[in-house]
Design an enzyme around this catalytic site. Structure first.
Site, PDB file in Angstrom:
ATOM      1  N   ARG A  28     -11.714  16.152   7.007  1.00  0.00           N
ATOM      2  CA  ARG A  28     -12.528  16.413   5.806  1.00  0.00           C
ATOM      3  C   ARG A  28     -13.946  16.816   6.208  1.00  0.00           C
ATOM      4  O   ARG A  28     -14.491  16.253   7.160  1.00  0.00           O
ATOM      5  CB  ARG A  28     -12.611  15.162   4.930  1.00  0.00           C
ATOM      6  CG  ARG A  28     -11.329  14.860   4.190  1.00  0.00           C
ATOM      7  CD  ARG A  28     -11.407  13.528   3.463  1.00  0.00           C
ATOM      8  NE  ARG A  28     -10.435  12.600   4.005  1.00  0.00           N
ATOM      9  CZ  ARG A  28     -10.376  11.304   3.708  1.00  0.00           C
ATOM     10  NH1 ARG A  28     -11.246  10.780   2.861  1.00  0.00           N
ATOM     11  NH2 ARG A  28      -9.465  10.527   4.254  1.00  0.00           N
ATOM     12  N   ASN A  43       0.865  -1.170   0.000  1.00  0.00           N
ATOM     13  CA  ASN A  43       0.000   0.000   0.000  1.00  0.00           C
ATOM     14  C   ASN A  43       0.910   1.231   0.000  1.00  0.00           C
ATOM     15  O   ASN A  43       1.460   1.609   1.034  1.00  0.00           O
ATOM     16  CB  ASN A  43      -0.877  -0.049   1.265  1.00  0.00           C
ATOM     17  CG  ASN A  43      -1.856   1.098   1.334  1.00  0.00           C
ATOM     18  OD1 ASN A  43      -1.820   2.005   0.512  1.00  0.00           O
ATOM     19  ND2 ASN A  43      -2.730   1.057   2.329  1.00  0.00           N
ATOM     20  N   GLU A  61      -7.812  -4.686   5.364  1.00  0.00           N
ATOM     21  CA  GLU A  61      -7.774  -4.487   3.912  1.00  0.00           C
ATOM     22  C   GLU A  61      -6.621  -5.275   3.289  1.00  0.00           C
ATOM     23  O   GLU A  61      -6.738  -5.774   2.175  1.00  0.00           O
ATOM     24  CB  GLU A  61      -7.640  -2.987   3.609  1.00  0.00           C
ATOM     25  CG  GLU A  61      -8.954  -2.250   3.880  1.00  0.00           C
ATOM     26  CD  GLU A  61      -8.778  -0.768   4.086  1.00  0.00           C
ATOM     27  OE1 GLU A  61      -8.191  -0.387   5.119  1.00  0.00           O
ATOM     28  OE2 GLU A  61      -9.229   0.010   3.250  1.00  0.00           O
ATOM     29  N   HIS A 107     -13.148   2.966   0.096  1.00  0.00           N
ATOM     30  CA  HIS A 107     -13.159   2.006   1.219  1.00  0.00           C
ATOM     31  C   HIS A 107     -13.824   0.691   0.819  1.00  0.00           C
ATOM     32  O   HIS A 107     -14.255  -0.072   1.689  1.00  0.00           O
ATOM     33  CB  HIS A 107     -13.937   2.544   2.449  1.00  0.00           C
ATOM     34  CG  HIS A 107     -13.255   3.646   3.191  1.00  0.00           C
ATOM     35  ND1 HIS A 107     -13.968   4.621   3.860  1.00  0.00           N
ATOM     36  CD2 HIS A 107     -11.942   3.921   3.390  1.00  0.00           C
ATOM     37  CE1 HIS A 107     -13.116   5.456   4.440  1.00  0.00           C
ATOM     38  NE2 HIS A 107     -11.890   5.054   4.160  1.00  0.00           N
ATOM     39  N   ARG A 143      -2.704  -2.055  -3.314  1.00  0.00           N
ATOM     40  CA  ARG A 143      -3.890  -1.244  -3.113  1.00  0.00           C
ATOM     41  C   ARG A 143      -3.828  -0.086  -4.110  1.00  0.00           C
ATOM     42  O   ARG A 143      -2.839   0.650  -4.167  1.00  0.00           O
ATOM     43  CB  ARG A 143      -3.883  -0.688  -1.702  1.00  0.00           C
ATOM     44  CG  ARG A 143      -5.084   0.171  -1.463  1.00  0.00           C
ATOM     45  CD  ARG A 143      -5.042   0.795  -0.110  1.00  0.00           C
ATOM     46  NE  ARG A 143      -6.337   1.379   0.164  1.00  0.00           N
ATOM     47  CZ  ARG A 143      -6.643   1.964   1.285  1.00  0.00           C
ATOM     48  NH1 ARG A 143      -5.763   2.027   2.252  1.00  0.00           N
ATOM     49  NH2 ARG A 143      -7.839   2.475   1.468  1.00  0.00           N
TER      50      ARG A 143
END
Ligand code: AMP
Length: 394
Positions: free
Chosen positions: A241, A9, A382, A180, A91
């Site tokens: 965010r 990743n 993940e 996600h 990823r």
């Protein structure tokens, strides 16, 4: 036959990896390079068996990090030769409409991932750096791209087309993609496993609540609706965010405060959310602790966050025509009993009620006996999902 498969990743200044033995799913080593490119040395942390080590290593590029990593795996005898590595899964942030599932990386796929950099300029180019660095060192090792967006490619047009002039979808690919996906897919499968029910028979609402946060409505094992949009800025309020706001605020603030489009983008991505409202932290641990001391702004931020999650759960229960399983995952979802309780309060209309004790213990099942909905806390992974997809594809 056992295969060793690694997940990679790559972020702008970091590179995470995990190496598994498959199909047993035994984690052999995991680690992280940080501060890549910032100085002449990078920070390398890894855990192998029970040992955890943090050290600095020479080098300032993703290529050097990968070179170091491959030598390290040989030196620590995790691999006896590089040929033992059966595949590497990467990823990749954005797969656009081209990638509806994970994909083997050939030259055509790599070009498409590069072209999709237009939609994810901060992420796809650096994901490509990771892929190309490994291709250089291991030209014969199959590589797979696993996209944050592909799980959501099952959404219907009514849930992904924005009410803007349609030509922007056709000409500029402006639509909801959702992110996600790997996490939502993983926790939904884990929940079905735990409940020993086929995923195809369940209506699931998955809440991935971390520094980035999104919710996904899943029916028949497929994503029907999700809260992130064209970019990961949309939907819930997050660490830094803003999530959904009235779009007219953007030109208003640009005019009033003389801000450029990129100033505004930075403000909404890096200076808003929990950080913007509290003015002191993006981390919910700090915010909960300040709220307990009576800080009103901290309390407001938590109420805003929990309220938005609750409203989205309600909306998605309507979209799915009911809900059987509600999942909490990621940093906040897995660890914060306080926030889970705030979200689940007054949801009895939907058949959602939690058991205080089980919630405090972060148990796997936190719904009470009176709850008709199973409320579960599921640890996301993940990397394991990336390695599983890679194993299946190679
Ligand atoms: P993630 O992005 O999934 O790694 O989640 C990281 C975030 O989870 C942190 O920024 C914290 O806000 C939050 N978090 C982690 N542990 C806790 C906890 N025990 N209580 C509240 N929030 C937590």
């Amino acid at each position: 036959m056992a295969s060793k498969i690694m997940s990679i990743n790559a972020g702008s200044s970091s590179l995470k990896f995990q190496l598994f033995e498959m199909p047993e799913e035994v984690l052999l080593v995991k680690g992280l390079f940080e501060r890549i490119g910032l100085e002449d040395e990078m920070i390398f942390s890894y855990s192998i068996k029970d040992a955890k080590v943090k050290t600095s290593v020479k080098g300032k590029s993703h290529e050097e990090a990968i070179n170091f990593l491959l030598h390290f795996l040989l030196e620590r005898k995790v691999l006896t030769s590089l040929d033992e590595l059966s595949g590497v899964g990467h990823r990749v942030a954005h797969g656009g409409e081209d990638f509806k599932t994970s994909s083997l990386v050939d030259s055509c796929a790599l070009q498409k991932i590069k072209d999709l950099g237009k939609l994810a300029p901060l992420h796809n180019p650096v994901n490509v750096v990771g892929i190309e660095a490994l291709q250089k060192d291991l030209p014969d090792c199959p590589q797979v791209a696993v996209f944050d967006t592909s799980f959501h490619q099952t959404m219907e047009a009514k849930n992904y087309v924005y009410p803007l002039p349609y030509r922007f979808y056709e000409e500029d690919s402006v639509r909801r993609y959702g992110f996600h996906g790997t996490s939502h897919q993983f926790v939904a499968a884990e929940a079905a496993n735990y409940l020993e029910k086929p995923i195809e028979s369940m209506k699931i609402i998955s809440c991935h609540l971390g520094n980035g946060a999104s919710i996904c409505g899943i029916k028949d094992g497929k994503s029907v609706i999700t809260s992130m949009g064209f970019t990961p800025l949309a939907g819930l309020m997050m660490g830094t965010r803003c999530g959904d706001i009235d779009p007219s605020i953007i030109p208003f603030l640009q005019n009033e405060k003389n801000l450029s489009a990129s100033d505004m983008d930075k403000l909404m991505n890096a200076e808003s959310g929990f950080k913007g409202v509290t003015d002191f932290s993006s981390d919910t641990r700090d915010i909960i602790s300040e709220a307990e001391k009576g800080n009103e702004r901290a309390k407001l931020a938590l109420d805003m966050f929990a309220g938005r999650v609750k409203q989205t759960i309600g909306a998605y229960a309507a979209e799915l025509d009911g809900v059987d399983v509600l999942i909490f995952t990621a940093g906040i979802g897995e660890n914060s009993a306080v926030i889970r309780e705030m979200i689940c309060q007054d949801l009895t209309f939907f058949g959602i009620a939690i058991d205080q004790d089980q919630n405090q213990k972060n148990s796997r099942r936190i719904s009470s006996a009176a709850s008709s909905v199973e409320v579960l806390v599921v640890e996301t992974n993940e990397e394991l999902m990336i390695v599983r997809d890679t194993f299946h594809l190679i």
